[in-house]
Scaffold this active site. Structure first.
Site, PDB file in Angstrom:
ATOM      1  N   ALA A  13      14.697 -36.803   8.436  1.00 45.85           N
ATOM      2  CA  ALA A  13      13.777 -36.784   9.581  1.00 45.85           C
ATOM      3  C   ALA A  13      12.329 -36.756   9.121  1.00 45.85           C
ATOM      4  CB  ALA A  13      14.085 -35.581  10.480  1.00 45.85           C
ATOM      5  N   ALA A 217       7.716 -55.007  -6.068  1.00 39.47           N
ATOM      6  CA  ALA A 217       6.698 -55.996  -6.421  1.00 39.47           C
ATOM      7  C   ALA A 217       5.547 -55.954  -5.426  1.00 39.47           C
ATOM      8  CB  ALA A 217       7.320 -57.386  -6.472  1.00 39.47           C
ATOM      9  N   ALA A 220       3.520 -52.846  -6.092  1.00 38.61           N
ATOM     10  CA  ALA A 220       2.851 -52.931  -7.396  1.00 38.61           C
ATOM     11  C   ALA A 220       1.669 -53.895  -7.312  1.00 38.61           C
ATOM     12  CB  ALA A 220       3.837 -53.389  -8.470  1.00 38.61           C
ATOM     13  N   CYS A 271       3.671 -43.667  -2.703  1.00 41.48           N
ATOM     14  CA  CYS A 271       4.433 -44.890  -2.972  1.00 41.48           C
ATOM     15  C   CYS A 271       3.972 -45.715  -4.163  1.00 41.48           C
ATOM     16  CB  CYS A 271       4.431 -45.762  -1.732  1.00 41.48           C
ATOM     17  SG  CYS A 271       5.014 -44.863  -0.307  1.00 41.48           S
TER      18      CYS A 271
HETATM   19  C1  UGA Z   1       1.729 -48.194   0.997  1.00 43.10           C
HETATM   20  C2  UGA Z   1       1.769 -49.674   1.397  1.00 43.10           C
HETATM   21  O1  UGA Z   1       0.499 -50.088   1.903  1.00 43.10           O
HETATM   22  C3  UGA Z   1       2.837 -49.937   2.448  1.00 43.10           C
HETATM   23  O2  UGA Z   1       2.931 -51.333   2.720  1.00 43.10           O
HETATM   24  C4  UGA Z   1       4.171 -49.435   1.902  1.00 43.10           C
HETATM   25  O3  UGA Z   1       5.223 -49.645   2.828  1.00 43.10           O
HETATM   26  C5  UGA Z   1       4.051 -47.953   1.600  1.00 43.10           C
HETATM   27  O4  UGA Z   1       3.034 -47.765   0.609  1.00 43.10           O
HETATM   28  C6  UGA Z   1       5.383 -47.458   1.101  1.00 43.10           C
HETATM   29  O5  UGA Z   1       5.871 -47.954   0.075  1.00 43.10           O
HETATM   30  O6  UGA Z   1       6.010 -46.644   1.783  1.00 43.10           O
HETATM   31  P1  UGA Z   1       0.518 -46.005   1.975  1.00 43.10           P
HETATM   32  O7  UGA Z   1       0.832 -45.385   0.659  1.00 43.10           O
HETATM   33  O8  UGA Z   1       0.823 -45.258   3.215  1.00 43.10           O
HETATM   34  O9  UGA Z   1       1.283 -47.437   2.115  1.00 43.10           O
HETATM   35  O10 UGA Z   1      -1.044 -46.287   2.026  1.00 43.10           O
HETATM   36  P2  UGA Z   1      -2.085 -47.450   1.692  1.00 43.10           P
HETATM   37  O11 UGA Z   1      -2.874 -47.675   2.914  1.00 43.10           O
HETATM   38  O12 UGA Z   1      -1.458 -48.637   1.063  1.00 43.10           O
HETATM   39  O13 UGA Z   1      -3.035 -46.728   0.664  1.00 43.10           O
HETATM   40  C7  UGA Z   1      -2.581 -46.250  -0.605  1.00 43.10           C
HETATM   41  C8  UGA Z   1      -3.759 -45.749  -1.434  1.00 43.10           C
HETATM   42  O14 UGA Z   1      -4.592 -46.833  -1.819  1.00 43.10           O
HETATM   43  C9  UGA Z   1      -4.674 -44.767  -0.698  1.00 43.10           C
HETATM   44  O15 UGA Z   1      -5.053 -43.738  -1.566  1.00 43.10           O
HETATM   45  C10 UGA Z   1      -5.868 -45.627  -0.314  1.00 43.10           C
HETATM   46  O16 UGA Z   1      -7.066 -44.880  -0.184  1.00 43.10           O
HETATM   47  C11 UGA Z   1      -5.957 -46.558  -1.486  1.00 43.10           C
HETATM   48  N1  UGA Z   1      -6.630 -47.833  -1.177  1.00 43.10           N
HETATM   49  C12 UGA Z   1      -6.137 -48.667  -0.228  1.00 43.10           C
HETATM   50  C13 UGA Z   1      -7.776 -48.190  -1.882  1.00 43.10           C
HETATM   51  O17 UGA Z   1      -8.234 -47.447  -2.773  1.00 43.10           O
HETATM   52  N2  UGA Z   1      -8.393 -49.371  -1.591  1.00 43.10           N
HETATM   53  C14 UGA Z   1      -7.906 -50.241  -0.651  1.00 43.10           C
HETATM   54  O18 UGA Z   1      -8.529 -51.306  -0.442  1.00 43.10           O
HETATM   55  C15 UGA Z   1      -6.762 -49.867   0.060  1.00 43.10           C
END
Ligand code: UGA
Length: 461
Positions: A13, A217, A220, A271
């Protein structure tokens, strides 16, 4: 139709389980879903509507499906009643033994599958959140009742803070199945649930390895874009280029596109790092050391980025850096728009500042104080050195330095967007009144007008 799935059990949940179940129920009126969890506290919270996670639109959707979506701790009953079971439990990185620091710890998933095989009295389709192959082997070992269990892979692509939107308008849904008639049949049943709102050309069925590797992928490569842009911040700071302009110049190429090019103090969240480690482990275990090293470089770049911010602040402070300073850290969640503080890159900055003898006062506009405290505590950061403040004023009062670490709108300074009283904040600071903007959300000129010295990420000081 006889084959139409109508009863679903979702084990777990948390974020993924609850959001996915809510949208599946919302879009499939003939479906009944029970979300189960071993944690009484979690199930109790969902039931009492004091939701353990905050996600835009989730509450509204749950309200609409209240008749068809139940929360329960009776896992056996829910498994037995269901013909399709989603497993949405945690798969953290292994912390001890083989694969330590890299491989996925699938013990929670394995326990779920063992339970399913043990208590089931009818055929099931199982959708785990990883390693379908491993589970098939386990099922073959344990299945003494001759029931049919089909394992499907259906990776989620939800980002925290936009989970419901991502579920409602996905770029794609991937369903991996075994290449057998039974596998295809099971996949078709899951496809039909998604077809209730997603165009068929966005639903891709494939084998389970493609589905699982495809998910790794995607994450990554998203993380790789962030590490790539972050690798350019130090160069910008040295030569006088502007990282925001670089993001724009690069992103305007339609082959590259504008997303995930926002420079930051490093990426966080549960993630990206975990999935890259998983990919590195996979490459290593297949004997591809160069490939493992290639992906590992993204994480190393990220660690470098997280560590270099404190270096930069400190180098600017000069001799002052060796005295005990008070530093306000604004923002603690791993990104704006979420209250989640797990795997936040801000922790590195806090730890490094405390490590250098400074006192750190943290404020986050949305994250829970207890969650921040718990994270600090796990990192052995005692309360006398890193404290959580109730508001920005309190955090910044008497501070020598303010560091903006999460891009919350609350911290923006442009007219019309300004929510904080920056004049009072500046007046309450001590010299040198340094503002480090790690998220490029402030207007340097405006703050300089208030007597602050402003240091920006990816811009020359
Ligand atoms: C990420 C992916 O975006 C989702 O598509 C995926 O499903 C998810 O992981 C997962 O595997 O469950 P999330 O971790 O929630 O989602 O957040 P993001 O918005 O991707 O951001 C991740 C990190 O990257 C954050 O710390 C954010 O601040 C940073 N980030 C993001 C940057 O530093 N620059 C960017 O341009 C975007």
């Amino acid at each position: 139709a006889k084959d139409q799935t109508t009863r679903i059990c979702c084990i777990g949940a948390g974020y993924v389980g609850t959001c996915t179940s809510a949208v599946l129920a919302y879009k499939n009126p003939s479906v009944r879903i029970t979300v189960v969890d071993t944690s009484e506290a979690k199930i109790g919270a969902w039931r009492s509507r004091s939701f353990p996670i905050s996600e835009p639109c989730l509450q509204e959707i749950l309200k609409q499906v209240v008749e068809r979506l139940a929360f329960s701790t009776d896992i056996e009953a829910a498994i037995n009643a269901a013909d399709l079971i989603f497993i949405c439990v945690d798969t953290p990185t292994v912390t001890k033994g083989t694969g330590e620091g890299f491989a996925l710890d699938t013990s929670a998933v394995v326990a779920c599958v063992a339970k399913i095989v043990e208590v089931s009295t009818s055929d099931k389709i199982i959708v785990p959140c990883g390693t379908a192959d491993q589970l098939r082997k386990l099922i073959t070992q344990k299945n003494t009742k001759g029931l049919n269990f089909e394992v499907l892979s259906n990776p989620e692509f939800l980002a925290e803070g936009t989970a419901i939107h991502d579920l409602l308008h996905p770029d794609r849904v991937i369903i991996g199945a075994e290449n057998t008639p039974k596998g295809s049949n099971a996949a078709a049943r899951l496809v039909s649930l998604y077809q209730a709102w997603i165009p068929s050309d966005r639903i891709k069925t494939t084998n389970t390895w493609s589905s699982e590797l495809g998910k790794l992928a995607a994450n990554a490569m998203l993380a790789q874009r962030i590490s790539s842009i972050n690798s350019l911040t130090a160069i910008c700071e040295s030569v006088g280029a502007d990282i925001q302009d670089i993001s724009q110049i690069v992103g305007l190429d339609h082959r590259i596109g504008p997303h995930m090019l926002q420079a930051s103090i490093g990426f966080g969240g549960s993630c990206f790092e975990k999935d890259i480690r998983c990919l590195v482990y996979l490459a290593e275990s297949l004997g591809f050391r160069h490939i493992a090293r290639y992906w590992m470089a993204d994480l190393e770049m990220n660690d470098f980025q997280k560590a270099s911010q404190t270096e930069r602040i400190t180098s600017l402070l000069g001799p002052l850096a060796s005295s005990k300073l008070t530093i306000a850290v604004l923002g603690f969640s791993f990104k704006a728009g979420t209250t989640d503080v797990r795997s936040t890159p801000v922790l590195t900055i806090v730890r490094d500042l405390v490590g250098r003898g400074h006192k750190v006062k943290i404020f986050d506009p949305k994250a829970k104080k207890e969650d921040i405290q718990e994270t600090l505590c796990k990192a052995n950061l005692g309360r006398e050195r890193a404290i959580v403040s109730l508001n920005a004023m309190q955090a910044c009062d008497g501070a020598h330095v303010i560091a903006i670490a999460t891009a919350w709108d609350e911290f923006r300074t442009r007219p019309g967007l300004r929510r904080m009283d920056w004049k009072s904040i500046a007046d309450g600071m001590q010299q040198p009144r340094l503002m480090f903007d790690g998220c490029n959300v402030v207007d340097a000129k405006y703050l300089e007008g208030l007597g602050m010295k402003v240091l920006e990420l990816g811009r020359k000081q």
